[in-house]
Write a protein that holds these residues in place. Structure first.
Motif, PDB file in Angstrom:
ATOM      1  N   VAL A  29       0.871  -1.181   0.000  1.00  0.00           N
ATOM      2  CA  VAL A  29       0.000   0.000   0.000  1.00  0.00           C
ATOM      3  C   VAL A  29       0.906   1.229   0.000  1.00  0.00           C
ATOM      4  O   VAL A  29       1.604   1.508   0.978  1.00  0.00           O
ATOM      5  N   THR A  30       0.887   1.949  -1.112  1.00  0.00           N
ATOM      6  CA  THR A  30       1.868   3.003  -1.381  1.00  0.00           C
ATOM      7  C   THR A  30       1.166   4.345  -1.523  1.00  0.00           C
ATOM      8  O   THR A  30       0.163   4.451  -2.231  1.00  0.00           O
ATOM      9  N   ALA A  31       1.709   5.371  -0.852  1.00  0.00           N
ATOM     10  CA  ALA A  31       1.067   6.683  -0.868  1.00  0.00           C
ATOM     11  C   ALA A  31       2.090   7.792  -1.018  1.00  0.00           C
ATOM     12  O   ALA A  31       3.233   7.676  -0.557  1.00  0.00           O
ATOM     13  N   LEU A  32       1.668   8.867  -1.653  1.00  0.00           N
ATOM     14  CA  LEU A  32       2.448  10.096  -1.743  1.00  0.00           C
ATOM     15  C   LEU A  32       1.917  11.101  -0.726  1.00  0.00           C
ATOM     16  O   LEU A  32       0.739  11.060  -0.345  1.00  0.00           O
ATOM     17  N   GLY A  33       2.793  12.008  -0.280  1.00  0.00           N
ATOM     18  CA  GLY A  33       2.379  13.061   0.640  1.00  0.00           C
ATOM     19  C   GLY A  33       3.335  14.225   0.566  1.00  0.00           C
ATOM     20  O   GLY A  33       4.429  14.113  -0.002  1.00  0.00           O
TER      21      GLY A  33
END
Length: 372
Positions: free
Chosen positions: A330-334
């Motif tokens: 589960v990969t996210a940008l921020g």
């Protein structure tokens, strides 16, 4: 695979895992006139043999930990007693990311030597490397290499231990983030000058030019960056955070690596960091159950800054089932690591998979930095 490429008229193959690379798949494809991304078998020794890398470092004055290679337990134990704890014992060959033992006591280290040379890791452990323990902060550094030119990509940090607080057994990786805050521009330049460029030159001089992605595992010590090991692939879960941040089209970069034209390439990256959390089957990295049902992935992926990569899944009709140890990424940008982590864990919490688990502290070191 060659027959498959012929049947499907495939003219470019990207070889991901280390086993087919060290087995010579790129050589075989090239021999059939099929362009393939990845190092040839001899160049893949940079990952296939830890002893090979250590000897190369010694020959070309590349900073790394002091070491010796052994095939017999007694000389290994004698050398062990010249070191101070903790002790680092590595199977020379490929062991699916699990061939490194960090022992806190002399007894544990000697047990690890006996187990390794007694077949714990099969052929991979017929020879072992013992090296000094390096103190500092780990980071991963990625470059594309076309035999001559090394094009820097990005940095990352991963979490090898199974459980929170960096406890539990080593795994293939339970999470990662990019970029690595410890890797300042000056440190990146130093790594290129002292580690990457000498390695590329050494491989060319040895008649085994390196073409592909080169992933340097580093320890940033008080004396500067030192090489822990090389991987000849993008890494998992490091690749996921690199791809989340990459703005350039990856395919022309991979093809330029094969064609020897990297000097003409420019890579663009998102400034926003990325963080990935691995969802693994209960019991991993030991024995685990396959075939458990995973639900609610569509909702988990609804945020356009979240991507759920599948690693060990299979479909049966409309249902999705776990089919491996590390199952989802589960990969996210921020805008910073803190925000990327909040977004990633919010998505994790939407996934309905009671038989899965994850670490809840991915990115802790970077977040500590952000809070200072």
């Amino acid at each position: 695979l060659i027959s498959f490429c012929r049947e499907k008229e495939i003219d470019f193959v990207v070889v991901g895992p280390e086993a087919p690379l060290t087995g010579g798949l790129v050589d075989k494809l090239a021999g059939e006139g099929i362009k393939a991304f990845g190092p040839a078998r001899e160049a893949a020794q940079l990952e296939a043999s830890k002893g090979y890398v250590k000897d190369l470092c010694a020959d070309y004055n590349i900073p790394t930990a002091a070491y010796q290679r052994f095939m017999d337990p007694e000389p290994a134990k004698t050398f062990l007693r010249t070191l101070t704890s903790p002790y680092v014992i590595k199977a020379d060959g490929l062991a699916a990311g699990k061939g490194v033992i960090i022992a806190e006591t002399l007894d544990q280290a000697e047990e690890a030597i006996d187990a390794m040379l007694d077949g714990q890791f099969g052929e991979a452990g017929e020879e072992l490397v013992i090296e000094e323990f390096l103190h500092g902060e780990e980071a991963s550094f990625f470059v594309l290499v076309d035999g001559e030119t090394a094009l820097p990509l990005a940095t990352a940090q991963d979490h090898k231990r199974a459980f929170d607080g960096d406890t539990g057994p080593n795994t293939g990786g339970m999470g990662a983030y990019s970029p690595a805050p410890v890797m300042t521009p000056a440190l990146c330049d130093q790594v290129m000058d002292e580690i990457i460029t000498p390695t590329v030159r050494a491989m060319a001089e040895r008649g085994t030019p390196y073409c592909g992605v080169l992933y340097a595992g580093l320890m940033i010590t008080k004396d500067g960056p030192k090489l822990i090991e090389y991987n000849v692939r993008f890494g998992d879960p490091e690749c996921q955070v690199l791809m989340a941040r990459l703005m350039s089209d990856i395919v022309p970069l991979l093809m330029a690596t094969c064609d020897g034209t990297l000097k003409d390439q420019v890579v663009q990256w998102q400034d926003d960091p990325a963080l990935t959390v691995v969802l693994a089957a209960e019991g991993y990295p030991g024995s685990y159950e396959k075939g458990t049902l995973i639900k609610n992935l569509a909702e988990a992926s609804s945020d356009d800054k979240v991507t759920v990569f599948h690693a060990g899944t299979k479909r049966d009709g409309t249902n999705l089932y776990a089919n491996g140890g590390r199952v989802l990424n589960v990969t996210a940008l921020g805008s910073n690591i803190t925000e990327a982590r909040q977004r990633a864990y919010a998505a994790v919490d939407l996934i309905d998979w009671p038989e899965g688990f994850c670490r809840r502290d991915i990115g802790w070191r970077a977040i500590e930095r952000e809070q200072q």
